[in-house]
Design a protein around this motif. Structure first.
Motif, PDB file in Angstrom:
ATOM      1  N   LYS A  55       0.911  -0.809  -0.199  1.00  3.89           N
ATOM      2  CA  LYS A  55       0.238  -0.251  -0.186  1.00  3.89           C
ATOM      3  C   LYS A  55       1.111   0.737  -0.029  1.00  3.89           C
ATOM      4  O   LYS A  55       0.698   2.473  -0.579  1.00  3.89           O
ATOM      5  CB  LYS A  55      -1.016   0.117   1.305  1.00  3.89           C
ATOM      6  N   ARG A  56       1.805   1.135   0.764  1.00  4.84           N
ATOM      7  CA  ARG A  56       2.581   2.215   1.216  1.00  4.84           C
ATOM      8  C   ARG A  56       3.462   2.782  -0.665  1.00  4.84           C
ATOM      9  O   ARG A  56       3.434   3.628  -1.062  1.00  4.84           O
ATOM     10  CB  ARG A  56       3.583   2.190   1.773  1.00  4.84           C
ATOM     11  N   ARG A  57       4.051   1.517  -1.083  1.00  9.31           N
ATOM     12  CA  ARG A  57       4.600   1.352  -2.270  1.00  9.31           C
ATOM     13  C   ARG A  57       3.904   2.172  -3.754  1.00  9.31           C
ATOM     14  O   ARG A  57       4.003   3.167  -4.084  1.00  9.31           O
ATOM     15  CB  ARG A  57       5.156   0.213  -2.893  1.00  9.31           C
ATOM     16  N   ARG A  58       2.586   1.697  -3.425  1.00  2.30           N
ATOM     17  CA  ARG A  58       1.463   2.503  -4.398  1.00  2.30           C
ATOM     18  C   ARG A  58       1.485   3.166  -4.416  1.00  2.30           C
ATOM     19  O   ARG A  58       1.090   4.749  -5.441  1.00  2.30           O
ATOM     20  CB  ARG A  58       0.750   1.381  -4.236  1.00  2.30           C
ATOM     21  N   ARG A  59       1.191   4.026  -3.093  1.00  3.32           N
ATOM     22  CA  ARG A  59       1.201   5.608  -2.729  1.00  3.32           C
ATOM     23  C   ARG A  59       1.864   6.268  -3.043  1.00  3.32           C
ATOM     24  O   ARG A  59       1.302   7.484  -3.196  1.00  3.32           O
ATOM     25  CB  ARG A  59       0.513   6.179  -1.387  1.00  3.32           C
ATOM     26  N   ARG A  60       3.194   5.653  -2.960  1.00  2.00           N
ATOM     27  CA  ARG A  60       4.419   6.730  -3.177  1.00  2.00           C
ATOM     28  C   ARG A  60       4.533   6.793  -4.696  1.00  2.00           C
ATOM     29  O   ARG A  60       4.772   7.701  -4.657  1.00  2.00           O
ATOM     30  CB  ARG A  60       5.313   6.266  -2.191  1.00  2.00           C
ATOM     31  N   ALA A  61       3.710   5.592  -5.552  1.00  2.00           N
ATOM     32  CA  ALA A  61       4.093   5.813  -6.998  1.00  2.00           C
ATOM     33  C   ALA A  61       3.175   7.080  -7.838  1.00  2.00           C
ATOM     34  O   ALA A  61       3.223   7.408  -8.667  1.00  2.00           O
ATOM     35  CB  ALA A  61       3.629   4.339  -7.223  1.00  2.00           C
ATOM     36  N   THR A  62       2.487   8.094  -7.157  1.00  2.00           N
ATOM     37  CA  THR A  62       1.370   8.625  -7.508  1.00  2.00           C
ATOM     38  C   THR A  62       2.380   9.589  -7.414  1.00  2.00           C
ATOM     39  O   THR A  62       3.210   9.845  -7.066  1.00  2.00           O
ATOM     40  CB  THR A  62       0.272   8.753  -6.724  1.00  2.00           C
ATOM     41  N   ALA A  63       1.860  11.096  -8.594  1.00  2.00           N
ATOM     42  CA  ALA A  63       2.056  11.861  -9.216  1.00  2.00           C
ATOM     43  C   ALA A  63       2.356  13.293  -8.011  1.00  2.00           C
ATOM     44  O   ALA A  63       2.748  13.783  -7.610  1.00  2.00           O
ATOM     45  CB  ALA A  63       1.827  12.578 -10.622  1.00  2.00           C
ATOM     46  N   LYS A  64       1.225  12.698  -7.382  1.00  2.00           N
ATOM     47  CA  LYS A  64       1.121  13.887  -6.822  1.00  2.00           C
ATOM     48  C   LYS A  64       2.039  13.699  -5.333  1.00  2.00           C
ATOM     49  O   LYS A  64       2.724  14.674  -4.413  1.00  2.00           O
ATOM     50  CB  LYS A  64      -0.419  13.614  -5.881  1.00  2.00           C
ATOM     51  N   TYR A  65       2.157  12.897  -4.918  1.00  2.00           N
ATOM     52  CA  TYR A  65       2.942  12.138  -3.778  1.00  2.00           C
ATOM     53  C   TYR A  65       4.700  12.456  -3.913  1.00  2.00           C
ATOM     54  O   TYR A  65       5.314  12.877  -3.408  1.00  2.00           O
ATOM     55  CB  TYR A  65       2.652  10.930  -3.418  1.00  2.00           C
ATOM     56  N   ARG A  66       4.862  12.070  -5.399  1.00  2.00           N
ATOM     57  CA  ARG A  66       6.299  12.518  -5.380  1.00  2.00           C
ATOM     58  C   ARG A  66       6.212  14.398  -5.127  1.00  2.00           C
ATOM     59  O   ARG A  66       6.885  14.425  -5.536  1.00  2.00           O
ATOM     60  CB  ARG A  66       6.931  12.334  -7.289  1.00  2.00           C
ATOM     61  N   SER A  67       5.716  14.937  -6.226  1.00  2.00           N
ATOM     62  CA  SER A  67       5.725  16.141  -5.978  1.00  2.00           C
ATOM     63  C   SER A  67       5.535  17.114  -4.713  1.00  2.00           C
ATOM     64  O   SER A  67       6.681  18.132  -4.453  1.00  2.00           O
ATOM     65  CB  SER A  67       4.255  17.135  -7.498  1.00  2.00           C
ATOM     66  N   ALA A  68       5.267  16.230  -3.847  1.00  2.00           N
ATOM     67  CA  ALA A  68       4.878  16.620  -2.682  1.00  2.00           C
ATOM     68  C   ALA A  68       6.142  16.844  -1.958  1.00  2.00           C
ATOM     69  O   ALA A  68       6.603  17.478  -1.102  1.00  2.00           O
ATOM     70  CB  ALA A  68       3.657  16.394  -1.557  1.00  2.00           C
ATOM     71  N   HIS A  69       6.205  15.550  -2.226  1.00  2.00           N
ATOM     72  CA  HIS A  69       8.166  14.835  -1.431  1.00  2.00           C
ATOM     73  C   HIS A  69       9.379  15.836  -2.165  1.00  2.00           C
ATOM     74  O   HIS A  69      10.142  15.933  -0.709  1.00  2.00           O
ATOM     75  CB  HIS A  69       8.047  12.669  -1.831  1.00  2.00           C
ATOM     76  N   ALA A  70       9.157  16.165  -3.403  1.00  2.00           N
ATOM     77  CA  ALA A  70      10.179  16.795  -4.295  1.00  2.00           C
ATOM     78  C   ALA A  70       9.914  18.528  -3.276  1.00  2.00           C
ATOM     79  O   ALA A  70      11.503  18.477  -3.322  1.00  2.00           O
ATOM     80  CB  ALA A  70       9.830  17.093  -5.738  1.00  2.00           C
ATOM     81  N   THR A  71       8.905  18.738  -3.192  1.00  2.00           N
ATOM     82  CA  THR A  71       9.207  20.206  -2.332  1.00  2.00           C
ATOM     83  C   THR A  71       8.779  20.209  -1.164  1.00  2.00           C
ATOM     84  O   THR A  71      10.199  20.705  -0.205  1.00  2.00           O
ATOM     85  CB  THR A  71       6.834  21.228  -2.617  1.00  2.00           C
ATOM     86  N   ARG A  72       9.315  18.807  -0.442  1.00  2.00           N
ATOM     87  CA  ARG A  72       9.683  19.478   0.575  1.00  2.00           C
ATOM     88  C   ARG A  72      10.866  18.741   0.893  1.00  2.00           C
ATOM     89  O   ARG A  72      11.433  19.617   2.213  1.00  2.00           O
ATOM     90  CB  ARG A  72       9.494  17.966   1.766  1.00  2.00           C
ATOM     91  N   GLU A  73      11.656  18.030   0.361  1.00  2.00           N
ATOM     92  CA  GLU A  73      12.984  18.289   0.368  1.00  2.00           C
ATOM     93  C   GLU A  73      13.514  19.273  -0.406  1.00  2.00           C
ATOM     94  O   GLU A  73      14.233  19.249   0.486  1.00  2.00           O
ATOM     95  CB  GLU A  73      13.079  16.607  -0.547  1.00  2.00           C
ATOM     96  N   ARG A  74      12.848  20.110  -0.933  1.00  2.00           N
ATOM     97  CA  ARG A  74      13.635  21.162  -1.337  1.00  2.00           C
ATOM     98  C   ARG A  74      13.605  22.284  -0.016  1.00  2.00           C
ATOM     99  O   ARG A  74      14.378  22.946  -0.116  1.00  2.00           O
ATOM    100  CB  ARG A  74      12.984  22.132  -2.234  1.00  2.00           C
ATOM    101  N   ILE A  75      12.893  22.406   0.556  1.00  2.00           N
ATOM    102  CA  ILE A  75      12.407  22.804   1.951  1.00  2.00           C
ATOM    103  C   ILE A  75      13.766  23.166   2.709  1.00  2.00           C
ATOM    104  O   ILE A  75      14.664  23.356   3.792  1.00  2.00           O
ATOM    105  CB  ILE A  75      10.918  23.509   2.243  1.00  2.00           C
ATOM    106  N   ARG A  76      13.643  21.403   2.880  1.00  2.00           N
ATOM    107  CA  ARG A  76      14.875  20.656   3.335  1.00  2.00           C
ATOM    108  C   ARG A  76      15.924  21.272   3.482  1.00  2.00           C
ATOM    109  O   ARG A  76      16.816  21.934   4.340  1.00  2.00           O
ATOM    110  CB  ARG A  76      14.553  19.552   4.110  1.00  2.00           C
TER     111      ARG A  76
END
Length: 122
Positions: A55-76
């Motif tokens: 379930k975690r893998r499928r959720r992380r595979a979505t474009a929305k999740y990847r985009s949000a993760h990239a934004t959080r990483e840039r801020i960090r």
């Protein structure tokens, strides 16, 4: 389909076990002719029980999740770089505007702190 007393299972186009199997497949959900990965078996469209990891893998595979993760990483990373810049301003170097790597900033900070401790102890 009802059997007459003179009709046997062997007279039917399929055996009773095949009919039961088909009934179970219908109860479990629709079946398709799409082959599963690496196999020629049919796949059921009924929702399968997925593990927490799947379930975690499928959720992380979505474009929305990847985009949000990239934004959080840039801020960090930006906050990390700001912290290094502030630490760099507190350290004495010659020339004062000399560009230092992050590891050099950390090593210089360690040396400077130990120097200040030595000055306070004297």
């Amino acid at each position: 389909m009802m059997l007459s007393p003179e009709q046997t299972d062997s007279d039917l186009p399929w055996s009773q076990s095949d009919a039961e199997t088909m009934l179970n497949d219908i109860k479990d959900g629709c079946i398709t002719d799409e082959p599963m990965e690496g196999e020629g078996k049919t796949k059921s469209l009924a929702p399968q029980a997925l593990s927490r990891e799947e379930k975690r893998r499928r959720r992380r595979a979505t474009a929305k999740y990847r985009s949000a993760h990239a934004t959080r990483e840039r801020i960090r990373v930006e906050a990390f770089n700001v912290a290094f810049a502030e630490l760099r301003k507190l350290l004495p170097t010659l020339p004062p505007d000399k560009k230092l790597s992050k590891i050099e900033i950390l090593r210089l900070a360690i040396c400077y702190i130990s120097y200040l401790n030595h000055v306070l102890d004297v």
